[in-house]
Design a protein around this motif. Structure first.
Motif, PDB file in Angstrom:
ATOM      1  N   THR A 169       2.005  -9.834  -0.420  1.00 19.50           N
ATOM      2  CA  THR A 169       0.793  -9.110  -0.025  1.00 19.50           C
ATOM      3  C   THR A 169       0.169  -9.762   1.208  1.00 19.50           C
ATOM      4  OG1 THR A 169       0.397  -8.471  -2.315  1.00 19.50           O
ATOM      5  CG2 THR A 169      -1.471  -8.322  -0.814  1.00 19.50           C
ATOM      6  N   ALA A 203       2.253  -8.913   4.169  1.00 20.04           N
ATOM      7  CA  ALA A 203       2.070  -7.524   4.604  1.00 20.04           C
ATOM      8  C   ALA A 203       0.802  -7.377   5.439  1.00 20.04           C
ATOM      9  CB  ALA A 203       2.030  -6.587   3.393  1.00 20.04           C
ATOM     10  N   LYS A 204      -0.264  -8.063   5.025  1.00 24.84           N
ATOM     11  CA  LYS A 204      -1.503  -8.001   5.818  1.00 24.84           C
ATOM     12  C   LYS A 204      -1.287  -8.661   7.185  1.00 24.84           C
ATOM     13  CE  LYS A 204      -5.773  -8.177   3.870  1.00 24.84           C
ATOM     14  NZ  LYS A 204      -6.207  -6.792   3.635  1.00 24.84           N
ATOM     15  N   ASP A 223       4.051   1.049   0.300  1.00 23.45           N
ATOM     16  CA  ASP A 223       3.380   1.879  -0.707  1.00 23.45           C
ATOM     17  C   ASP A 223       3.111   1.056  -1.957  1.00 23.45           C
ATOM     18  OD1 ASP A 223       3.249   4.442   0.604  1.00 23.45           O
ATOM     19  OD2 ASP A 223       5.426   4.575   0.378  1.00 23.45           O
ATOM     20  N   CYS A 224       3.989   0.104  -2.224  1.00 29.29           N
ATOM     21  CA  CYS A 224       3.852  -0.719  -3.426  1.00 29.29           C
ATOM     22  C   CYS A 224       4.589  -2.032  -3.188  1.00 29.29           C
ATOM     23  CB  CYS A 224       4.468   0.021  -4.613  1.00 29.29           C
ATOM     24  SG  CYS A 224       4.265  -0.803  -6.203  1.00 29.29           S
ATOM     25  N   VAL A 225       3.989  -3.112  -3.612  1.00 27.24           N
ATOM     26  CA  VAL A 225       4.624  -4.422  -3.492  1.00 27.24           C
ATOM     27  C   VAL A 225       5.257  -4.759  -4.835  1.00 27.24           C
ATOM     28  CG1 VAL A 225       4.218  -6.881  -3.078  1.00 27.24           C
ATOM     29  CG2 VAL A 225       2.976  -5.169  -1.731  1.00 27.24           C
ATOM     30  N   VAL A 279      10.096   1.740 -12.730  1.00 20.97           N
ATOM     31  CA  VAL A 279       8.703   1.812 -12.260  1.00 20.97           C
ATOM     32  C   VAL A 279       8.410   3.198 -11.693  1.00 20.97           C
ATOM     33  CG1 VAL A 279       7.198   1.049 -10.361  1.00 20.97           C
ATOM     34  CG2 VAL A 279       8.231  -0.637 -11.883  1.00 20.97           C
ATOM     35  N   PHE A 280       9.352   3.742 -10.925  1.00 28.06           N
ATOM     36  CA  PHE A 280       9.081   5.025 -10.269  1.00 28.06           C
ATOM     37  C   PHE A 280       9.692   6.214 -11.006  1.00 28.06           C
ATOM     38  CE2 PHE A 280       8.659   1.911  -6.755  1.00 28.06           C
ATOM     39  CZ  PHE A 280       7.301   2.124  -6.533  1.00 28.06           C
ATOM     40  N   ILE A 319      -7.476  -5.921  -0.820  1.00 32.81           N
ATOM     41  CA  ILE A 319      -7.915  -4.886  -1.766  1.00 32.81           C
ATOM     42  C   ILE A 319      -6.735  -4.467  -2.640  1.00 32.81           C
ATOM     43  CG2 ILE A 319      -9.804  -4.045  -0.305  1.00 32.81           C
ATOM     44  CD1 ILE A 319      -8.021  -1.616   0.424  1.00 32.81           C
ATOM     45  N   LEU A 352       2.337   1.427 -12.564  1.00 29.88           N
ATOM     46  CA  LEU A 352       2.582   1.197 -11.135  1.00 29.88           C
ATOM     47  C   LEU A 352       3.051   2.464 -10.414  1.00 29.88           C
ATOM     48  CD1 LEU A 352       4.447  -2.243 -11.429  1.00 29.88           C
ATOM     49  CD2 LEU A 352       2.181  -1.891 -10.414  1.00 29.88           C
ATOM     50  N   THR A 356       1.014   4.242  -7.437  1.00 30.43           N
ATOM     51  CA  THR A 356       1.650   4.336  -6.116  1.00 30.43           C
ATOM     52  C   THR A 356       1.707   5.788  -5.648  1.00 30.43           C
ATOM     53  OG1 THR A 356       2.983   2.378  -6.596  1.00 30.43           O
ATOM     54  CG2 THR A 356       3.739   3.791  -4.801  1.00 30.43           C
ATOM     55  N   ASP A 372      -3.650  -2.969  -0.391  1.00 24.24           N
ATOM     56  CA  ASP A 372      -2.776  -4.069   0.032  1.00 24.24           C
ATOM     57  C   ASP A 372      -1.732  -4.343  -1.031  1.00 24.24           C
ATOM     58  OD1 ASP A 372      -3.928  -4.832   2.566  1.00 24.24           O
ATOM     59  OD2 ASP A 372      -5.666  -5.556   1.446  1.00 24.24           O
ATOM     60  N   CYS A 373      -2.095  -4.105  -2.287  1.00 22.64           N
ATOM     61  CA  CYS A 373      -1.182  -4.383  -3.392  1.00 22.64           C
ATOM     62  C   CYS A 373      -1.603  -3.517  -4.580  1.00 22.64           C
ATOM     63  CB  CYS A 373      -1.273  -5.867  -3.756  1.00 22.64           C
ATOM     64  SG  CYS A 373      -0.116  -6.390  -5.034  1.00 22.64           S
ATOM     65  N   VAL A 374      -0.629  -2.952  -5.259  1.00 16.21           N
ATOM     66  CA  VAL A 374      -0.909  -2.150  -6.443  1.00 16.21           C
ATOM     67  C   VAL A 374      -0.681  -3.031  -7.668  1.00 16.21           C
ATOM     68  CG1 VAL A 374      -0.190  -0.129  -7.774  1.00 16.21           C
ATOM     69  CG2 VAL A 374      -0.260  -0.009  -5.272  1.00 16.21           C
TER      70      VAL A 374
END
Lengths: 235, 235
Positions: free
Chosen positions: A131, A134-135, A142-144, A166-167, B119, B127, B131, B142-144
């Motif tokens: 995270t 990424a910043k 979309d998801c970490v 997860v998806f 955030i 998740l 997402t 920034d992170c889910v």
């Protein structure tokens, strides 16, 4: 084509999305440590697989990459006889892994791929590290996702199949993107599609690596712009 | 002032960031089901706490919200004697929770807060749901993070403290943002700072709720724009 639509793109991160070798060499050089910055970066990364293997074998209990990086760093400072860093400086240096720079095509390519796919990390790096990175590097995930979520390190099948769970998608609807053939091979064994990305200078300009990739990969791309183009035309 | 700098803002999602009642009512109405859309939305949400309580008590093993939503939906369809939806339509309706709309201030406020803070979500939603919702509603997390990561549902302390562990920050450097006082109370008991956000019409225009919040909250905000302003001036 007959290929199943790719819905989720999961990305290996170190070396594939970001340039760990260049970023660490630059920071070590700027610190003025009395070492060869290239060798320091390479040796730090070389400690990574053996450290994770200790977790996988049970010799170490579940340990985050931040903590594994610190263990390797302490060994490295001893190896190079560096004694003039205080605890705060060591902690800061250890978090260089949170401050890695993206390859120059990464952000543009990810933004393109994000339009038609869910893009997520699938890294052995921990969630906080990924995270912060990424910043720092403006990576538009979309998801970490991380080994930390699945409590297993790649190449454990639970990581690749964990993304699918997860998806709520089939392995065939999921593609692992990586610059490392062994990672892609493990993903393909789980039924995922695979994209090899050429990162010839992962180990530095002075140590180009072979980037031929396996013919078994679904896609082979020069960089993320090329990969985005191929995905737009094929999936 | 004297307050410790807030580094991480963790957001409750359903009701706080997105308008579940309005979104579900609209979709149910558009489907043409022979029910009062407001009542349908409210009853679906009412099944949520009892379903999670069954997981917390061990009566149900760990179950994702997508699956809990489906169990409640099946009961609801029976309650309303709706028999004309096929399996595919039920699955699509169940995923309305992935398609919730943001409150009109959410995206602008989050983008402001993202400039100076990390955030993330801290939701009982899974998740994949969070997402998909972020892509749909353009929420710039920034992170889910989710109960799914910690395998405990809020208000279990492991969820609030889990956020602190993920980002390696103290509870005092972490703020939970929510429109529900009970969630904030549980976070404060773990040492986190808290921000109450007024969402008067969470249960619909016809059922305004009390939005006084507790005086024990660190901040009290009308909406996310107001919260971003307060954070910019105080932290």
């Amino acid at each position: 084509m007959g290929a199943k639509k790719i819905r989720v793109l999961a990305f290996d991160v170190f070396g594939t999305v970001v340039d760990w070798h260049g970023s660490i060499s630059r920071e070590v050089k700027a610190l003025g440590l009395d070492v060869d910055p290239n060798e320091f970066a390479t040796r730090w990364r070389q400690g990574y697989q053996p450290a994770m293997a200790k977790v996988a074998s049970g010799e170490l209990e579940w340990t985050l990459i931040d903590d594994l990086h610190r263990m390797i760093l302490d060994d490295l400072l001893a190896y190079f006889s560096i004694v003039d860093l205080d605890e705060q400086q060591k902690q800061h240096l250890n978090k260089v892994w949170h401050r890695l720079s993206a390859w120059e095509d990464s952000v543009e390519g990810l933004n393109c791929m994000k339009m038609n796919h869910t893009i997520c990390t699938l890294s052995n790096g921990n969630l906080g590290l990924l995270t912060n990175m990424a910043k720092h590097a403006r990576l538009p995930w979309d998801c970490v996702l991380s080994a930390e979520v699945f409590k297993k390190y790649k190449p454990d099948p639970n990581t690749y199949l964990g993304v699918c769970r997860v998806f709520d998608v089939d392995p065939q609807e999921t593609m692992l993107v990586a610059a490392h053939q062994s990672d892609l091979d493990a993903a393909r064994a789980c039924g995922l599609q695979t994209a090899y990305v050429e990162r010839r200078f992962e180990f530095g300009k002075g140590s180009p690596k072979c980037v031929s990739g396996s013919s078994e990969n679904t896609l082979h791309a020069r960089d993320f712009i090329d990969l985005a183009d191929q995905l737009a035309h094929k999936y």
